[in-house]
Design a protein around this motif. Sequence first.
Motif, mmCIF file in Angstrom:
data_model
loop_
_atom_site.group_PDB
_atom_site.id
_atom_site.type_symbol
_atom_site.label_atom_id
_atom_site.label_comp_id
_atom_site.label_asym_id
_atom_site.label_seq_id
_atom_site.Cartn_x
_atom_site.Cartn_y
_atom_site.Cartn_z
ATOM 1 N N VAL A 479 -41.389 60.128 6.671
ATOM 2 C CA VAL A 479 -41.737 61.538 6.467
ATOM 3 C C VAL A 479 -42.262 62.144 7.760
ATOM 4 C CG1 VAL A 479 -43.443 63.019 5.356
ATOM 5 C CG2 VAL A 479 -42.109 61.412 3.989
ATOM 6 N N ALA A 480 -43.101 61.390 8.483
ATOM 7 C CA ALA A 480 -43.625 61.895 9.756
ATOM 8 C C ALA A 480 -42.489 62.108 10.750
ATOM 9 C CB ALA A 480 -44.654 60.914 10.312
ATOM 10 N N ALA A 481 -41.515 61.179 10.769
ATOM 11 C CA ALA A 481 -40.367 61.336 11.669
ATOM 12 C C ALA A 481 -39.542 62.557 11.289
ATOM 13 C CB ALA A 481 -39.512 60.074 11.637
ATOM 14 N N GLN A 482 -39.351 62.767 9.974
ATOM 15 C CA GLN A 482 -38.592 63.948 9.541
ATOM 16 C C GLN A 482 -39.294 65.233 9.958
ATOM 17 O OE1 GLN A 482 -38.257 62.923 5.315
ATOM 18 N NE2 GLN A 482 -36.037 62.759 5.562
ATOM 19 N N ALA A 483 -40.624 65.249 9.823
ATOM 20 C CA ALA A 483 -41.377 66.442 10.217
ATOM 21 C C ALA A 483 -41.268 66.688 11.715
ATOM 22 C CB ALA A 483 -42.838 66.285 9.805
ATOM 23 N N THR A 484 -41.228 65.612 12.490
ATOM 24 C CA THR A 484 -41.114 65.749 13.941
ATOM 25 C C THR A 484 -39.709 66.204 14.348
ATOM 26 O OG1 THR A 484 -42.758 63.996 14.241
ATOM 27 C CG2 THR A 484 -41.350 64.516 16.128
ATOM 28 N N LEU A 485 -38.695 65.644 13.693
ATOM 29 C CA LEU A 485 -37.317 65.973 14.047
ATOM 30 C C LEU A 485 -36.951 67.393 13.627
ATOM 31 C CD1 LEU A 485 -35.624 62.595 13.067
ATOM 32 C CD2 LEU A 485 -35.976 63.476 15.380
ATOM 33 N N ALA A 486 -37.518 67.852 12.517
ATOM 34 C CA ALA A 486 -37.240 69.213 12.042
ATOM 35 C C ALA A 486 -38.462 70.076 12.327
ATOM 36 C CB ALA A 486 -36.913 69.197 10.553
ATOM 37 N N ALA A 487 -38.668 70.370 13.585
ATOM 38 C CA ALA A 487 -39.896 71.049 14.000
ATOM 39 C C ALA A 487 -40.042 72.431 13.383
ATOM 40 C CB ALA A 487 -39.945 71.146 15.528
ATOM 41 N N THR A 488 -38.931 73.066 13.013
ATOM 42 C CA THR A 488 -39.013 74.415 12.447
ATOM 43 C C THR A 488 -39.358 74.385 10.965
ATOM 44 O OG1 THR A 488 -36.625 74.412 11.977
ATOM 45 C CG2 THR A 488 -37.345 75.279 14.118
ATOM 46 N N SER A 490 -41.743 73.621 7.871
ATOM 47 C CA SER A 490 -43.161 73.389 7.579
ATOM 48 C C SER A 490 -43.307 72.159 6.686
ATOM 49 C CB SER A 490 -43.768 74.606 6.878
ATOM 50 O OG SER A 490 -43.242 74.736 5.562
ATOM 51 N N LEU A 491 -44.509 71.603 6.640
ATOM 52 C CA LEU A 491 -44.754 70.459 5.770
ATOM 53 C C LEU A 491 -44.569 70.843 4.307
ATOM 54 C CD1 LEU A 491 -47.879 68.751 7.409
ATOM 55 C CD2 LEU A 491 -45.445 68.299 7.787
ATOM 56 N N THR A 492 -44.921 72.072 3.979
ATOM 57 C CA THR A 492 -44.735 72.545 2.595
ATOM 58 C C THR A 492 -43.260 72.574 2.238
ATOM 59 O OG1 THR A 492 -46.753 73.872 2.761
ATOM 60 C CG2 THR A 492 -45.185 74.444 1.007
ATOM 61 N N GLU A 493 -42.428 73.064 3.167
ATOM 62 C CA GLU A 493 -40.983 73.106 2.906
ATOM 63 C C GLU A 493 -40.399 71.698 2.821
ATOM 64 O OE1 GLU A 493 -39.760 77.309 5.087
ATOM 65 O OE2 GLU A 493 -40.135 75.501 6.296
ATOM 66 N N LEU A 494 -40.882 70.796 3.687
ATOM 67 C CA LEU A 494 -40.403 69.415 3.648
ATOM 68 C C LEU A 494 -40.765 68.760 2.317
ATOM 69 C CD1 LEU A 494 -39.168 66.905 4.949
ATOM 70 C CD2 LEU A 494 -41.383 66.460 6.036
ATOM 71 N N ALA A 495 -41.998 68.960 1.866
ATOM 72 C CA ALA A 495 -42.418 68.396 0.572
ATOM 73 C C ALA A 495 -41.581 68.970 -0.561
ATOM 74 C CB ALA A 495 -43.899 68.673 0.336
ATOM 75 N N GLY A 496 -41.285 70.257 -0.493
ATOM 76 C CA GLY A 496 -40.467 70.879 -1.533
ATOM 77 C C GLY A 496 -39.068 70.300 -1.579
ATOM 78 N N GLN A 497 -38.473 70.078 -0.408
ATOM 79 C CA GLN A 497 -37.127 69.497 -0.366
ATOM 80 C C GLN A 497 -37.113 68.080 -0.949
ATOM 81 O OE1 GLN A 497 -35.527 69.659 3.599
ATOM 82 N NE2 GLN A 497 -35.487 71.910 3.680
ATOM 83 N N LEU A 498 -38.113 67.293 -0.607
ATOM 84 C CA LEU A 498 -38.166 65.926 -1.134
ATOM 85 C C LEU A 498 -38.399 65.915 -2.641
ATOM 86 C CD1 LEU A 498 -40.262 64.094 1.619
ATOM 87 C CD2 LEU A 498 -37.819 63.913 1.203
ATOM 88 N N ARG A 499 -39.230 66.834 -3.109
ATOM 89 C CA ARG A 499 -39.529 66.872 -4.546
ATOM 90 C C ARG A 499 -38.299 67.271 -5.352
ATOM 91 N NH1 ARG A 499 -42.963 70.381 -4.267
ATOM 92 N NH2 ARG A 499 -44.807 69.095 -3.893
ATOM 93 N N GLU A 500 -37.517 68.185 -4.820
ATOM 94 C CA GLU A 500 -36.364 68.701 -5.561
ATOM 95 C C GLU A 500 -35.112 67.833 -5.400
ATOM 96 O OE1 GLU A 500 -35.969 72.615 -4.055
ATOM 97 O OE2 GLU A 500 -37.964 73.262 -4.747
ATOM 98 N N ALA A 501 -35.148 66.892 -4.476
ATOM 99 C CA ALA A 501 -33.953 66.072 -4.218
ATOM 100 C C ALA A 501 -33.634 65.203 -5.427
ATOM 101 C CB ALA A 501 -34.170 65.200 -2.985
ATOM 102 N N ARG A 502 -32.370 65.176 -5.815
ATOM 103 C CA ARG A 502 -31.945 64.315 -6.922
ATOM 104 C C ARG A 502 -32.065 62.845 -6.537
ATOM 105 N NH1 ARG A 502 -28.834 66.188 -11.038
ATOM 106 N NH2 ARG A 502 -27.601 64.267 -11.039
#
Length: 936
Positions: A479-488, A490-502
Amino acid sequence: MGVADRLEFRLLGPVEVWRGPERLAISSRHQCCVLAALALCPGRTVSVSALVDAVWDEEPPSSARRQVIKLVCRLRGALGDAIATCSSGYALNAEPDQVDAGVFASSLAGARRLSAADPAGAAAAARAALRLWRGPALSGVTPCLAAQARRLEEDRLASLEEAVGWELIAGEHAGLVAELTALVAAHPLRERLVGQLMSALHRSGRTAEALEVYQRTRERLADDLALEPGAELQQLHVAILRNDATLAAPIPLPAPAPLAAARPAAAAVPRQLPGAVSRFTGRADQLKELAGLLDRQDSVAIAAITGTAGVGKTALAVHWSHRIADRFPDGQLYVNLRGFDPSGEPVAPSDAIGSFLGALGVPAERIPAGLADRSALYRSELAGRRMLVVLDNARDAGQVRPLLPGSAECLTVVTSRDRLGGLIAGERAHAVSVDLMTTAEARDLLANRLGPECLAAEPQAVDDLIELSAHLPLGLSIVAAQATLAATLSLTELAGQLREARDRLRAMDIGDACVDLSAVFSWSYRTLSAAAARMFRLLSLHPGPDVSIPAAASLAGTGLDQARPALSELTRAQLLAETGTGRFACHDLLRAYSAQTARQDETEQARHVALHRMLDHYLHTAHAAALLLNPFNDRLSLAAPQPGAVVGELVDGEQARQWFAAERPVFPGVVARAADAGFDLHAWQFACSVADFCIRAGHWTQTVAAQLVATAAAERAGDPDGQARSLRELGRAYVQLGRFPDARSSAVRALEADESLGDPLGQARDHTVLGIVAYLQGDYQEAIESDRIAYELFGAAGHRAGQADALNGIGWMQTKLGRHAEALRYCTKALELQQTAGNMHGEADTWDSLGCIHHHLGEPKIAVACYHAALDLYQKVGVRHPQANTLIRLGDTRQAAGDTHAAHRCWRRALLILDDLHHPDAGTLRARLTEHPPAS
């Protein structure tokens, strides 16, 4: 504890326990086996499975776990609180110096420390330790402990050889000849003893006999093993033939230089540790535990770091190894044994030893071909060296054993996904369990990777990411690597994507197989037997948070006897954790991988049938448990369970209560899983079966959620009976939450459905709920009318216990209206009916009503007696909220009688229950306690 009360455990001979001068009676061989298994590792947890293995040397019976628990209970009868219950087994509350094997080990360690300066004193100390032996170790116990007995016997012989060696150094050769002659006769292939006898004979002027001993040994080795004597014995033989002058004199004392300095200057000093772990965080408890091993290194030379995939075992081992590397001046060896590697090919122990020997400076031409010879040479090379050996990613204990140094001066660190039970039991390895990270540790990890400012800006998103990563270090790192690689992002958006992923595992893929969670988990999955792999797949169908053996057996359709070994294998492989006796769980990411494998390797039909079996297990067991707790609950018409479904064998109300209490966290998930999968009948029938327990135990919010799902399921199925029952239980739960309009609406809808069905018993129960709502809203007359209608309907249905409940309700309303004599008449009649029917729940309610009536009649002694009768029955049937209400009323009676201290005691007991139930009345009662303190 005084000396006279001190327990001593004796394993070096027949297994015994002494309390001071008294030997305690251990009544059976099986008890001796359990005691020995616990005493072999005092203070450390021994699992129930390991105790089963210690008791039965063949296939254990199906009741083995229950029998072990009974054996422990009987031992406690003799030993008191010396045996503690732990999360996964039992531990002996004893210090090492209370076990003769521990005293022996520490005494030998002291002798070794003394040996350089005072070999005679060291020999005397070793001889004193050897006198602790009373015969063969662990005499009289099962062959399953034979490995431990052999290890202890090897310790004894090796210690005897050390003592003899120190005595030879001290020049006591003449007195040793007779003893060594007997020892060599008993152990003709122990070359160290043979060499000591040869030395003693030669120094005593009996050189010819010394040479005869060598010749007999050489012939015996050739005949029995087709081997020549070892290099040391051959060198000694040559020295005697040459009449080397140094052998005739007492062996000189060694120089006091440290061992590392005593080695040839050219000795290789390997430094094989991987690079230090950057910004290592957490694991303070495990690091403290590991640090303690250094102080005990004379007796514990192996640290077994175990845990599930991705939990950070290697990071912990490498980090700690770098911290302590300077304590091992002769070097550090490291090998990745690839026990759970994508190639599926673990490193062969022979290959690992070959690599180690090369690192130790052994020329290739001197490295033997066979594993046994390589292992012997490896131990010889490490003898006298102080080295750290790190065996990373081991497959099992068998892969590790040949790589263990023989010297206590060395420390071995092993990491594995396997629990390494054999290494812990057989080689006394110290288990260090690495679990999921705490929230604080997970925050520290993310802060190190992303920076504290980033976390402070989105604290809720950080919490979400920790939960979505299941507190797994590898998941958090991804998760930390994903946040670093997708710098644009936000952590909130990253958490939302992971939560909604099938597919959360796919969503966490960053394109590197070494940190691909699915791949990492698969390396453990591929090592499983077919039965365990299938069990792992099907467990994804269980709603969690943990699963019992009967529920798992129902999923697999195999029966209990086949399910237990599969679950044990998954636990050993760290794909499951045993959260309590007979209950298992895994974290969310492993659950996601389990679901992935189920979709890949199980057909949709197979998953559907497995789910059907599991739901049958829960429905039939819950229905039976509900009737055991309250025989006056409504019986449901259940379809026969599917073949392979295991129905819990509950025999009484206490077992039923235990089952409900253990499974209660699972209930919401079972209802939801049934409804989602189209098992609507199971959904509402199961929800109704558990409703009475949940309501009486105070789990009202959970009941509301379950009954809303159940009501919708019954409506989808077009089942008016299911709708009526679900709505009625929904109304009862709303009552307890103080949601009276919702309660009335639910009860009215239930009544309409029961009237359309022409069901008088259902209508009676609906009117009872409506009466309770009316009473709580202050309309006592309407409540009386509802109970009168319920009384008539219960009578039409032939339900005497229901009639008694209705009479009690009417009596309660009468006393609320101040008609206490009339109330007494109704409730007395209700009590007679309840006792005749044997309805303990209803009888408890009626005793509570009678207590209130006698309180208002000015008869406090009778009131107190009635309240205590109610409390006794409530405790017997295991209900909590009614106990709180009765305690409050009992306190009121005590207060009215002038006993304010007794009143406060009652109210405080009630407050504990209300606080535990998060009941809104807790605030009112707390205020009363504050505003009206007891008189001083």
